[in-house]
Design a protein around this motif. Structure first.
Motif, mmCIF file in Angstrom:
data_model
loop_
_atom_site.group_PDB
_atom_site.id
_atom_site.type_symbol
_atom_site.label_atom_id
_atom_site.label_comp_id
_atom_site.label_asym_id
_atom_site.label_seq_id
_atom_site.Cartn_x
_atom_site.Cartn_y
_atom_site.Cartn_z
ATOM 1 N N VAL A 1 29.815 39.769 31.154
ATOM 2 C CA VAL A 1 28.562 39.692 30.403
ATOM 3 C C VAL A 1 27.425 40.322 31.205
ATOM 4 C CG1 VAL A 1 26.832 38.131 29.416
ATOM 5 C CG2 VAL A 1 29.276 37.665 29.088
ATOM 6 N N CYS A 2 27.370 40.045 32.505
ATOM 7 C CA CYS A 2 26.327 40.633 33.356
ATOM 8 C C CYS A 2 26.401 42.155 33.350
ATOM 9 C CB CYS A 2 26.459 40.113 34.786
ATOM 10 S SG CYS A 2 25.853 38.440 35.028
ATOM 11 N N TYR B 1 41.588 46.283 31.692
ATOM 12 C CA TYR B 1 41.207 46.597 33.071
ATOM 13 C C TYR B 1 39.901 45.920 33.478
ATOM 14 C CZ TYR B 1 37.613 50.325 32.318
ATOM 15 O OH TYR B 1 36.471 51.052 32.002
ATOM 16 N N MET B 2 39.096 45.497 32.497
ATOM 17 C CA MET B 2 37.841 44.816 32.829
ATOM 18 C C MET B 2 38.005 43.302 32.984
ATOM 19 S SD MET B 2 35.161 46.561 33.445
ATOM 20 C CE MET B 2 34.414 48.165 33.250
ATOM 21 N N LEU B 3 38.960 42.715 32.305
ATOM 22 C CA LEU B 3 39.107 41.265 32.335
ATOM 23 C C LEU B 3 40.448 40.810 32.916
ATOM 24 C CD1 LEU B 3 37.555 40.362 28.858
ATOM 25 C CD2 LEU B 3 36.543 39.947 31.106
ATOM 26 N N VAL B 4 41.551 41.405 32.440
ATOM 27 C CA VAL B 4 42.875 40.942 32.863
ATOM 28 C C VAL B 4 43.159 41.332 34.308
ATOM 29 C CG1 VAL B 4 45.343 41.054 32.401
ATOM 30 C CG2 VAL B 4 43.719 41.027 30.488
ATOM 31 N N VAL B 5 42.896 42.590 34.648
ATOM 32 C CA VAL B 5 43.170 43.032 36.022
ATOM 33 C C VAL B 5 42.374 42.214 37.049
ATOM 34 C CG1 VAL B 5 42.957 44.944 37.659
ATOM 35 C CG2 VAL B 5 43.920 45.344 35.388
ATOM 36 N N PRO B 6 41.052 42.035 36.873
ATOM 37 C CA PRO B 6 40.340 41.167 37.833
ATOM 38 C C PRO B 6 40.892 39.753 37.877
ATOM 39 C CG PRO B 6 38.773 42.485 36.601
ATOM 40 C CD PRO B 6 40.111 42.699 35.954
ATOM 41 N N ALA B 7 41.307 39.223 36.721
ATOM 42 C CA ALA B 7 41.862 37.867 36.702
ATOM 43 C C ALA B 7 43.164 37.788 37.491
ATOM 44 C CB ALA B 7 42.094 37.418 35.262
ATOM 45 N N PRO C 1 40.824 35.985 43.512
ATOM 46 C CA PRO C 1 41.046 34.536 43.660
ATOM 47 C C PRO C 1 39.829 33.729 43.209
ATOM 48 C CG PRO C 1 40.415 35.444 45.764
ATOM 49 C CD PRO C 1 40.453 36.604 44.802
ATOM 50 N N VAL C 2 39.366 33.995 41.993
ATOM 51 C CA VAL C 2 38.202 33.288 41.454
ATOM 52 C C VAL C 2 38.548 32.764 40.073
ATOM 53 C CG1 VAL C 2 36.580 34.748 42.745
ATOM 54 C CG2 VAL C 2 37.196 35.368 40.400
ATOM 55 N N ALA C 3 37.771 31.785 39.613
ATOM 56 C CA ALA C 3 37.976 31.242 38.274
ATOM 57 C C ALA C 3 37.659 32.300 37.224
ATOM 58 C CB ALA C 3 37.101 30.009 38.077
ATOM 59 N N PHE C 4 38.370 32.223 36.087
ATOM 60 C CA PHE C 4 38.173 33.234 35.060
ATOM 61 C C PHE C 4 36.758 33.200 34.498
ATOM 62 C CE2 PHE C 4 38.361 34.871 30.701
ATOM 63 C CZ PHE C 4 38.883 36.131 30.956
ATOM 64 N N TRP C 5 36.117 32.026 34.509
ATOM 65 C CA TRP C 5 34.761 31.973 33.964
ATOM 66 C C TRP C 5 33.809 32.849 34.777
ATOM 67 C CZ3 TRP C 5 30.461 30.628 36.658
ATOM 68 C CH2 TRP C 5 30.609 29.862 37.824
#
Length: 357
Positions: free
Chosen positions: A235-236, A214-220, A224-228
């Motif tokens: 990290v922030c 839910y922290m990485l896959v769902v936002p990805a 509409p932004v790059a995964f980096w």
């Protein structure tokens, strides 16, 4: 060492007198030792701010700067919520109902930690054997930092008072990625041989996977932004948590005048348990209502270690009794300001960087 023996508490000594006075205070005020409505409201507030930040992140388009700042703020809300919920739940004092505490303890899993392991290492090792070398697991955070004179020195420690200023904000990220797994693999935690049920291992891996989902896959999937950019935000977020944790957690047991103890060969400690807690624990900004609110009583750490079975909202009142009783018995109650405590911690690191075992 399998058994530690403290000196008996004198019948009319410091700790027994203190317990009588604290008990009398709660009886006179007709206070329960659990969370008040205010404590519950604060937990809901911080958890709600975290949830609102996450929802805003997914629903509102924004430039990179505000995007990363929102991740950072979300990390701040996560750690404030965890401090207000998980710590009391681990000690069974958020609620008088044990099942409620067990459910709330799992808030740690929701935000990347592991409630079971936190309670296990915190109560079995740290609270029982505070600042005792080889038994207090919190003295063994990493070989990169040396806080006691009884820990082997390494060449890199000569720079630790410099590089740890940079690394400490990554503490929570390290915890989420590595620390829980490391603790599960230890043969002993404190003096206890560790046996963790299979269900706890399964819960660890399942909830870690859910957290990253839910922290990485769902936002990805949604944004509409790059995964980096999402990874940078992740990290922030942990930097936000780490900065708060740096102020809240570093200075309770590891400042310039902290006492670190090595038991006798037969396991004896040359003071009572209550006096040991007073000698090995420091407060910071104990008179600040703002710090007490934000850090959920962790600045009243002496009261917490002496009375861990009381919710943090009661620590300011208990601290006043502790201070008066310690003075009466000629014992030193130690405290710093918030920034003074953190500065003292780094001075300790500098001292330990040149000392040799």
């Amino acid at each position: 060492m399998d058994r530690i023996r403290f000196q008996p508490e004198p019948a009319n000594g410091f700790y027994n007198t203190l317990k009588c006075r604290v008990n009398a205070h709660f009886e006179q005020q007709a206070l329960p030792r659990y969370a008040t409505a205010g404590a519950v409201g604060k937990a809901i507030l911080f958890a709600g701010l975290f949830a609102a930040s996450y929802a805003t992140l997914l629903l509102v388009a924004m430039p990179l700067g505000p995007f990363l700042l929102l991740w950072f703020a979300m990390g701040v809300f996560i750690i404030l919520a965890a401090m207000s919920i998980v710590h009391d739940a681990a000690h069974g004092v958020f609620s008088a109902r044990p099942w409620v505490n067990m459910v709330l303890l799992r808030f740690a899993n929701l935000v990347g930690g592991d409630g079971y392991m936190y309670k296990y290492k915190h109560t079995v090792s740290h609270h029982a054997y505070t600042n005792i070398q080889g038994l207090d697991i919190d003295l063994e955070q990493s070989t990169m930092v040396r806080v006691t004179p009884f820990t082997a020195s390494r060449s890199e420690h000569q720079y630790q008072h410099r590089y740890m200023r940079v690394l400490y904000p990554f503490y929570i990220l390290f915890w989420v990625l590595f620390r829980d797994f490391k603790y599960y693999q230890r043969e002993k935690i404190g003096p206890v041989t560790a046996h963790h049920p299979v269900v706890q291992w399964v819960t660890l891996f399942a909830t870690k996977a859910f957290y990253f989902f839910y922290m990485l896959v769902v936002p990805a999937l949604v944004l509409p932004v790059a995964f980096w950019q999402i990874a940078a935000g992740f990290v922030c977020m942990h930097l936000g948590s780490g900065v708060v944790a740096m102020f809240a957690l570093l200075a309770n047991h590891a400042v310039e005048d902290s006492v670190f103890v090595v038991p006798d060969p037969d396991g004896r400690i040359h003071c009572s348990w209550g006096e040991h807690q007073l000698r090995t624990t420091d407060d910071y900004s104990p008179d600040s209502q703002i710090i007490s609110f934000l850090f959920s009583g962790l600045n009243h750490h002496v009261a917490h270690h002496l009375f861990p079975r009381y919710c943090h909202v009661h620590y300011p009142a208990i601290t006043k009794i502790v201070r008066a009783t310690a003075e009466e018995f000629g014992l030193r109650y130690r405290y710093n300001s918030l920034f003074g405590a953190l500065s003292s911690h780094f001075r300790l690191l500098k001292k330990m960087s040149t000392a040799r075992r």
